[in-house]
Design an enzyme around this catalytic site. Structure first.
Site, PDB file in Angstrom:
ATOM      1  N   TYR A  55       4.961   8.117  10.580  1.00 37.58           N
ATOM      2  CA  TYR A  55       5.895   8.601   9.576  1.00 37.58           C
ATOM      3  C   TYR A  55       5.102   9.023   8.353  1.00 37.58           C
ATOM      4  O   TYR A  55       4.257   8.269   7.870  1.00 37.58           O
ATOM      5  CB  TYR A  55       6.891   7.485   9.213  1.00 37.58           C
ATOM      6  CG  TYR A  55       7.854   7.859   8.121  1.00 37.58           C
ATOM      7  CD1 TYR A  55       8.910   8.732   8.366  1.00 37.58           C
ATOM      8  CD2 TYR A  55       7.724   7.333   6.837  1.00 37.58           C
ATOM      9  CE1 TYR A  55       9.810   9.070   7.360  1.00 37.58           C
ATOM     10  CE2 TYR A  55       8.609   7.670   5.827  1.00 37.58           C
ATOM     11  CZ  TYR A  55       9.648   8.535   6.097  1.00 37.58           C
ATOM     12  OH  TYR A  55      10.532   8.865   5.098  1.00 37.58           O
TER      13      TYR A  55
ATOM     14  N   ASP B  53      -3.241   9.908   6.683  1.00 38.01           N
ATOM     15  CA  ASP B  53      -2.173   9.426   5.821  1.00 38.01           C
ATOM     16  C   ASP B  53      -2.464   7.952   5.556  1.00 38.01           C
ATOM     17  O   ASP B  53      -2.166   7.089   6.388  1.00 38.01           O
ATOM     18  CB  ASP B  53      -0.830   9.625   6.529  1.00 38.01           C
ATOM     19  CG  ASP B  53       0.329   9.054   5.718  1.00 38.01           C
ATOM     20  OD1 ASP B  53       0.075   8.278   4.780  1.00 38.01           O
ATOM     21  OD2 ASP B  53       1.481   9.382   6.040  1.00 38.01           O
TER      22      ASP B  53
ATOM     23  N   LYS C 219       1.752   4.222  -2.748  1.00 45.70           N
ATOM     24  CA  LYS C 219       1.943   2.763  -2.816  1.00 45.70           C
ATOM     25  C   LYS C 219       0.992   2.056  -3.780  1.00 45.70           C
ATOM     26  O   LYS C 219       1.193   2.084  -4.976  1.00 45.70           O
ATOM     27  CB  LYS C 219       1.880   2.177  -1.411  1.00 45.70           C
ATOM     28  CG  LYS C 219       2.901   2.880  -0.468  1.00 45.70           C
ATOM     29  CD  LYS C 219       3.444   2.016   0.592  1.00 45.70           C
ATOM     30  CE  LYS C 219       4.270   2.769   1.594  1.00 45.70           C
ATOM     31  NZ  LYS C 219       5.698   2.547   1.514  1.00 45.70           N
TER      32      LYS C 219
HETATM   33  N1  HOZ Z   1       9.775   4.444   4.409  1.00 42.45           N
HETATM   34  C1  HOZ Z   1       9.595   3.187   3.809  1.00 42.45           C
HETATM   35  C2  HOZ Z   1       8.998   2.204   4.735  1.00 42.45           C
HETATM   36  N2  HOZ Z   1       8.087   2.661   5.677  1.00 42.45           N
HETATM   37  C3  HOZ Z   1      10.860   2.625   3.286  1.00 42.45           C
HETATM   38  C4  HOZ Z   1      10.889   2.687   1.861  1.00 42.45           C
HETATM   39  C5  HOZ Z   1      12.078   2.058   1.187  1.00 42.45           C
HETATM   40  O1  HOZ Z   1      13.128   1.888   1.754  1.00 42.45           O
HETATM   41  O2  HOZ Z   1      11.933   1.736   0.038  1.00 42.45           O
END
Ligand code: HOZ
Length: 432
Positions: free
Chosen positions: A147, A242, A270
């Protein structure tokens, strides 16, 4: 065992659904599939988060990765308070941005220049535009279960929320855009060789999470990453890592330092924002110089490199850099939790196994090892949901999806770890 009440969270969730799609600003947070409303968090400190009903949890979500030092770290709070006196955003260059770019280029040698953005999605989207401009090609290879945020061309067989909610791609993505995305199997060397034999000269870039955290934690094999470097070099495509989740997490220098591989471009997010919204992409000077205003690849952002994010991020990265023992301790803490979970799996006979790299881990409810999208999809997600709810009721806050990572922070104490292991044992026994 303390009996948890979720009355206020339930009420707030009901209200949220009136104004916010699904009641949340990011899908996984909705606790879909888990038989409860998501706890509405009111504060966080150290290893703990607290909800609107006054429940205290040991937090292994860590805001989905950034909180490697724990919540509300005094040094970050103090630095932010000082910066607040000076204003929150100028939309103009600052000394802090120079410092951030210098620090990251020093720590990650493949990154010779860096552009700050505001999210991981923006980082991957911009990196791919750059890769397409540099190579003058259009096709992108991505891996099933990885992802990279919600950029159109990357929402094919995506992990994270897309996998949790069984959205294979996404409505609204033009067929014309997705036709340039080739989806490959993670850790599949023959698969990638075959794709390059067919499309090699049309491929602008291969993008991947070199340790995936978005189908649960699934590390790439060294030979697989070596092969990706080899074929991208051979065909003149770019290799894009990534490291939004793994950068400064699995090691200070990210996955690329662990596997000794130099990607052409790297995406960050992050941790480098210290808990504030952030993204960044960087890489070889020759490629990065193509970005406007030095070059013709346009990309911009009002709040990019804003002083608050730079302050929180710089403080975090400096603490990590100056205290390398933090990574040893993270390894020790996470290993203890892994061993505790595995012991309970054996003792209770529950069907599960654990993947872990440093302070990222996932308990997979499957009798097979998980090494790619298909093996991840074989997991018993209903069991994960039950497990997650049982853990929540015992004060352990885990990602509410089988396809996400637990993040251990430096703030997790021995007591937290013992409590987590005990709760896990109880939850595993209850599942049977
Ligand atoms: N896509 C995020 C985890 N892989 C989720 C982020 C969120 O819900 O804050």
């Amino acid at each position: 065992m303390v009996i948890m009440k979720f009355k206020n969270s339930k009420k707030l969730f009901k209200e949220a659904k009136k104004y916010i799609p699904g009641g949340v600003n990011s899908p996984v947070r909705a606790y879909k599939g888990i038989d409860t409303a998501p706890p509405f968090i009111s504060k966080a400190n150290g290893s703990k988060v607290y909800d609107e009903d006054g429940n205290e949890y040991i937090d292994f979500v860590g805001s989905w990765g950034p909180m490697i030092l724990g919540h509300n770290h005094p040094a970050i709070r103090e630095a932010l308070a000082k910066q607040l006196e000076l204003g929150t955003s100028y939309g103009a260059p600052t000394r802090l941005e120079n410092e951030m770019a210098r620090l990251i280029t020093e720590i990650v040698p493949s990154v010779e220049m860096l552009r700050m953005v505001n999210s991981g999605t923006e980082a991957t989207m911009s990196a791919l535009r750059l890769a397409r401009a540099y190579t003058k090609r259009e096709k992108i290879v991505k891996f099933a279960g990885n992802y990279h945020g919600h950029e159109d061309s990357l929402l094919a067989q995506a992990g994270s929320g897309a996998l949790t909610h069984s959205v294979a791609g996404s409505a609204g993505v033009p067929a014309n855009v997705i036709k340039n995305t080739i989806v490959a199997n993670y850790n599949d060397i023959e698969g990638i060789e075959s794709i390059f034999r067919h499309y090699g000269k049309q491929i602008a870039a291969v993008i991947l999470e070199p340790i995936s955290g978005n189908m649960g934690v699934v590390p790439a094999k060294q030979e697989f990453l070596d092969k990706l470097r080899e074929v991208t070099d051979q065909y003149g495509s770019l290799l894009v890592f990534d490291e939004v989740m793994t950068g400064f997490r699995v090691a200070l220098g990210g996955v690329q330092s662990l596997y000794s591989i130099k990607p052409d471009l790297t995406c960050f997010g992050k941790i480098i924002g210290g808990g504030l919204p952030v993204g960044a992409y960087g890489g070889k000077r020759e490629i990065m110089e193509m970005i406007a205003p030095s070059g013709t690849v346009y990309q911009a952002g009002t709040l990019s490199g804003n002083p608050l994010t730079m302050t929180a991020g710089l403080t975090t990265i400096k603490i990590l850099k100056e205290n390398p023992e933090i990574y040893d301790q993270l390894e020790e803490k996470a290993q203890k939790i892994q061993k505790g979970i595995e012991k309970a799996i054996i003792e209770t006979g529950v069907t599960a196994n654990v993947n872990r790299v440093g302070s990222m881990m996932t308990i997979f409810f499957s009798d097979n090892p998980v090494y790619d999208y298909d093996s991840a999809k074989k997991c018993d997600t209903k069991n994960y949901s039950k497990y997650c709810k049982l853990m929540l009721e015992m004060g352990i806050y885990l990602p509410p999806s089988q396809f996400e990572a637990f993040f251990v922070s430096y703030a997790h104490s021995n007591k937290d770890i013992e409590k987590t292991i005990k709760a896990n044992g109880f939850a595993c026994a209850k599942l049977l």
